[in-house]
Design a protein around this motif. Structure first.
Motif, PDB file in Angstrom:
ATOM      1  N   GLU A  15       0.829  -1.214   0.000  1.00 52.26           N
ATOM      2  CA  GLU A  15       0.000   0.000   0.000  1.00 52.26           C
ATOM      3  C   GLU A  15       0.862   1.262   0.000  1.00 52.26           C
ATOM      4  OE1 GLU A  15      -2.576  -0.530   3.365  1.00 52.26           O
ATOM      5  OE2 GLU A  15      -3.815  -2.014   2.319  1.00 52.26           O
ATOM      6  N   ALA A  16       1.919   1.259   0.817  1.00 53.23           N
ATOM      7  CA  ALA A  16       2.826   2.415   0.870  1.00 53.23           C
ATOM      8  C   ALA A  16       3.531   2.609  -0.474  1.00 53.23           C
ATOM      9  CB  ALA A  16       3.847   2.228   1.986  1.00 53.23           C
ATOM     10  N   PHE A  17       3.955   1.507  -1.095  1.00 54.24           N
ATOM     11  CA  PHE A  17       4.605   1.576  -2.402  1.00 54.24           C
ATOM     12  C   PHE A  17       3.667   2.182  -3.440  1.00 54.24           C
ATOM     13  CE2 PHE A  17       5.049  -0.331  -6.616  1.00 54.24           C
ATOM     14  CZ  PHE A  17       6.342   0.017  -6.944  1.00 54.24           C
ATOM     15  N   ASN A  18       2.419   1.700  -3.473  1.00 55.77           N
ATOM     16  CA  ASN A  18       1.443   2.204  -4.442  1.00 55.77           C
ATOM     17  C   ASN A  18       1.185   3.697  -4.260  1.00 55.77           C
ATOM     18  OD1 ASN A  18       1.124  -0.201  -5.854  1.00 55.77           O
ATOM     19  ND2 ASN A  18      -0.587  -0.880  -4.590  1.00 55.77           N
ATOM     20  N   LYS A  20       3.298   5.947  -2.998  1.00 55.61           N
ATOM     21  CA  LYS A  20       4.489   6.666  -3.476  1.00 55.61           C
ATOM     22  C   LYS A  20       4.525   6.689  -4.999  1.00 55.61           C
ATOM     23  CE  LYS A  20       7.477   5.561   0.434  1.00 55.61           C
ATOM     24  NZ  LYS A  20       8.614   4.726   0.872  1.00 55.61           N
ATOM     25  N   LEU A  21       4.216   5.561  -5.614  1.00 52.33           N
ATOM     26  CA  LEU A  21       4.228   5.479  -7.067  1.00 52.33           C
ATOM     27  C   LEU A  21       3.200   6.427  -7.680  1.00 52.33           C
ATOM     28  CD1 LEU A  21       5.371   4.035  -9.600  1.00 52.33           C
ATOM     29  CD2 LEU A  21       3.550   2.350  -9.318  1.00 52.33           C
ATOM     30  N   MET A  22       1.985   6.446  -7.131  1.00 56.46           N
ATOM     31  CA  MET A  22       0.942   7.345  -7.643  1.00 56.46           C
ATOM     32  C   MET A  22       1.361   8.798  -7.500  1.00 56.46           C
ATOM     33  SD  MET A  22      -2.733   5.583  -6.737  1.00 56.46           S
ATOM     34  CE  MET A  22      -2.474   5.415  -4.993  1.00 56.46           C
ATOM     35  N   LYS A  23       2.008   9.120  -6.374  1.00 60.93           N
ATOM     36  CA  LYS A  23       2.461  10.503  -6.147  1.00 60.93           C
ATOM     37  C   LYS A  23       3.544  10.896  -7.155  1.00 60.93           C
ATOM     38  CE  LYS A  23       4.205  13.524  -2.535  1.00 60.93           C
ATOM     39  NZ  LYS A  23       4.677  13.628  -1.151  1.00 60.93           N
ATOM     40  N   ILE A  24       4.483   9.990  -7.402  1.00 65.54           N
ATOM     41  CA  ILE A  24       5.557  10.270  -8.361  1.00 65.54           C
ATOM     42  C   ILE A  24       4.986  10.464  -9.757  1.00 65.54           C
ATOM     43  CG2 ILE A  24       7.514   9.224  -9.583  1.00 65.54           C
ATOM     44  CD1 ILE A  24       8.327   7.946  -6.902  1.00 65.54           C
ATOM     45  N   VAL A  25       4.098   9.551 -10.170  1.00 65.22           N
ATOM     46  CA  VAL A  25       3.548   9.611 -11.521  1.00 65.22           C
ATOM     47  C   VAL A  25       2.692  10.858 -11.705  1.00 65.22           C
ATOM     48  CG1 VAL A  25       1.964   8.475 -13.132  1.00 65.22           C
ATOM     49  CG2 VAL A  25       3.667   7.126 -11.902  1.00 65.22           C
ATOM     50  N   SER A  26       1.869  11.195 -10.711  1.00 66.24           N
ATOM     51  CA  SER A  26       0.978  12.352 -10.859  1.00 66.24           C
ATOM     52  C   SER A  26       1.713  13.687 -10.786  1.00 66.24           C
ATOM     53  CB  SER A  26      -0.126  12.304  -9.805  1.00 66.24           C
ATOM     54  OG  SER A  26       0.416  12.463  -8.514  1.00 66.24           O
ATOM     55  N   SER A  27       2.856  13.744 -10.096  1.00 65.69           N
ATOM     56  CA  SER A  27       3.564  15.011  -9.944  1.00 65.69           C
ATOM     57  C   SER A  27       4.684  15.204 -10.958  1.00 65.69           C
ATOM     58  CB  SER A  27       4.139  15.119  -8.526  1.00 65.69           C
ATOM     59  OG  SER A  27       5.159  14.155  -8.350  1.00 65.69           O
ATOM     60  N   TYR A  35       4.647   2.830 -19.333  1.00 64.19           N
ATOM     61  CA  TYR A  35       3.421   2.060 -19.192  1.00 64.19           C
ATOM     62  C   TYR A  35       2.430   2.791 -18.295  1.00 64.19           C
ATOM     63  CZ  TYR A  35       6.263  -1.514 -21.293  1.00 64.19           C
ATOM     64  OH  TYR A  35       7.059  -2.190 -22.169  1.00 64.19           O
ATOM     65  N   PRO A  36       1.148   2.487 -18.423  1.00 64.98           N
ATOM     66  CA  PRO A  36       0.150   3.139 -17.569  1.00 64.98           C
ATOM     67  C   PRO A  36       0.331   2.761 -16.097  1.00 64.98           C
ATOM     68  CG  PRO A  36      -0.905   1.902 -19.359  1.00 64.98           C
ATOM     69  CD  PRO A  36       0.555   1.589 -19.402  1.00 64.98           C
ATOM     70  N   LEU A  37      -0.095   3.655 -15.233  1.00 63.37           N
ATOM     71  CA  LEU A  37       0.003   3.430 -13.794  1.00 63.37           C
ATOM     72  C   LEU A  37      -0.677   2.125 -13.385  1.00 63.37           C
ATOM     73  CD1 LEU A  37       0.774   4.467 -10.953  1.00 63.37           C
ATOM     74  CD2 LEU A  37      -1.382   5.720 -10.941  1.00 63.37           C
ATOM     75  N   THR A  38      -1.797   1.809 -14.000  1.00 63.90           N
ATOM     76  CA  THR A  38      -2.523   0.586 -13.636  1.00 63.90           C
ATOM     77  C   THR A  38      -1.682  -0.668 -13.851  1.00 63.90           C
ATOM     78  OG1 THR A  38      -3.522   0.578 -15.830  1.00 63.90           O
ATOM     79  CG2 THR A  38      -4.842   1.507 -14.035  1.00 63.90           C
ATOM     80  N   ASP A  39      -0.776  -0.644 -14.826  1.00 67.55           N
ATOM     81  CA  ASP A  39       0.100  -1.792 -15.070  1.00 67.55           C
ATOM     82  C   ASP A  39       1.199  -1.896 -14.023  1.00 67.55           C
ATOM     83  OD1 ASP A  39      -1.394  -2.223 -17.317  1.00 67.55           O
ATOM     84  OD2 ASP A  39       0.185  -1.699 -18.745  1.00 67.55           O
ATOM     85  N   MET A  40       1.525  -0.771 -13.377  1.00 65.82           N
ATOM     86  CA  MET A  40       2.637  -0.755 -12.435  1.00 65.82           C
ATOM     87  C   MET A  40       2.216  -0.909 -10.977  1.00 65.82           C
ATOM     88  SD  MET A  40       5.109   2.129 -14.132  1.00 65.82           S
ATOM     89  CE  MET A  40       3.878   3.412 -14.110  1.00 65.82           C
ATOM     90  N   LEU A  41       0.936  -0.640 -10.676  1.00 62.24           N
ATOM     91  CA  LEU A  41       0.478  -0.779  -9.298  1.00 62.24           C
ATOM     92  C   LEU A  41       0.625  -2.224  -8.851  1.00 62.24           C
ATOM     93  CD1 LEU A  41      -2.699   1.490  -9.228  1.00 62.24           C
ATOM     94  CD2 LEU A  41      -0.480   1.936  -8.158  1.00 62.24           C
TER      95      LEU A  41
END
Length: 137
Positions: A15-18, A20-27, A35-41
């Motif tokens: 959950e913590a990784f996801n 951080k990943l969403m924050k990095i991708v969105s900012s 690749y899309p975020l959904t593929d990396m979550l």
């Protein structure tokens, strides 16, 4: 009275990784991933599938067009029993990477939580061999 369920530390880490990943991708103005975020979550099921597929000869496919072959880096004989140390080779540059791990599960867990190159897929050895060696009839 219902007792609270124990929280799985690995699920918390996922959950913590996801997050951080969403924050990095969105900012990020310069989106570093191909690749899309959904593929990396990540999910527990996805991590378990990666571990199941991981073996010597399996291919880790990263989200920045990186491909890494799982290899045995060292074999030791200890008290009549062989122990293996696992690592991976970047097959796009043919570089043996660090670090090493006592199991492929630990290798996958280390690799999967790498925000610089989230894993998209782990291709099992038999599929890698099938793709490389054409079947003869």
């Amino acid at each position: 009275m219902n007792e609270p369920k124990a929280i799985d530390p690995l699920v918390s880490k996922i959950e913590a990784f996801n997050k951080k990943l969403m924050k990095i991708v969105s900012s990020s103005k310069l989106y570093p991933y191909n690749y899309p975020l959904t593929d990396m979550l990540l999910s527990k099921e996805k991590l378990d599938a990666f571990k199941e597929a991981a073996d010597v000869g399996a291919l880790i496919v990263g989200s920045i067009d990186g491909r890494y072959l799982i290899v045995v880096k060292d074999v030791n004989l200890n008290k009549g029993k062989f122990t293996h140390t696992y690592g991976f080779v970047n097959i796009d540059a043919w570089i043996l990477c660090e670090p090493s791990f006592p199991t492929t599960d630990e290798l996958i867990e280390w690799f999967v939580f790498n925000l610089e190159c989230p894993i998209l897929e782990v291709v099992p050895r038999y599929l890698v061999e099938k793709r490389l060696i054409p079947e003869t009839n």
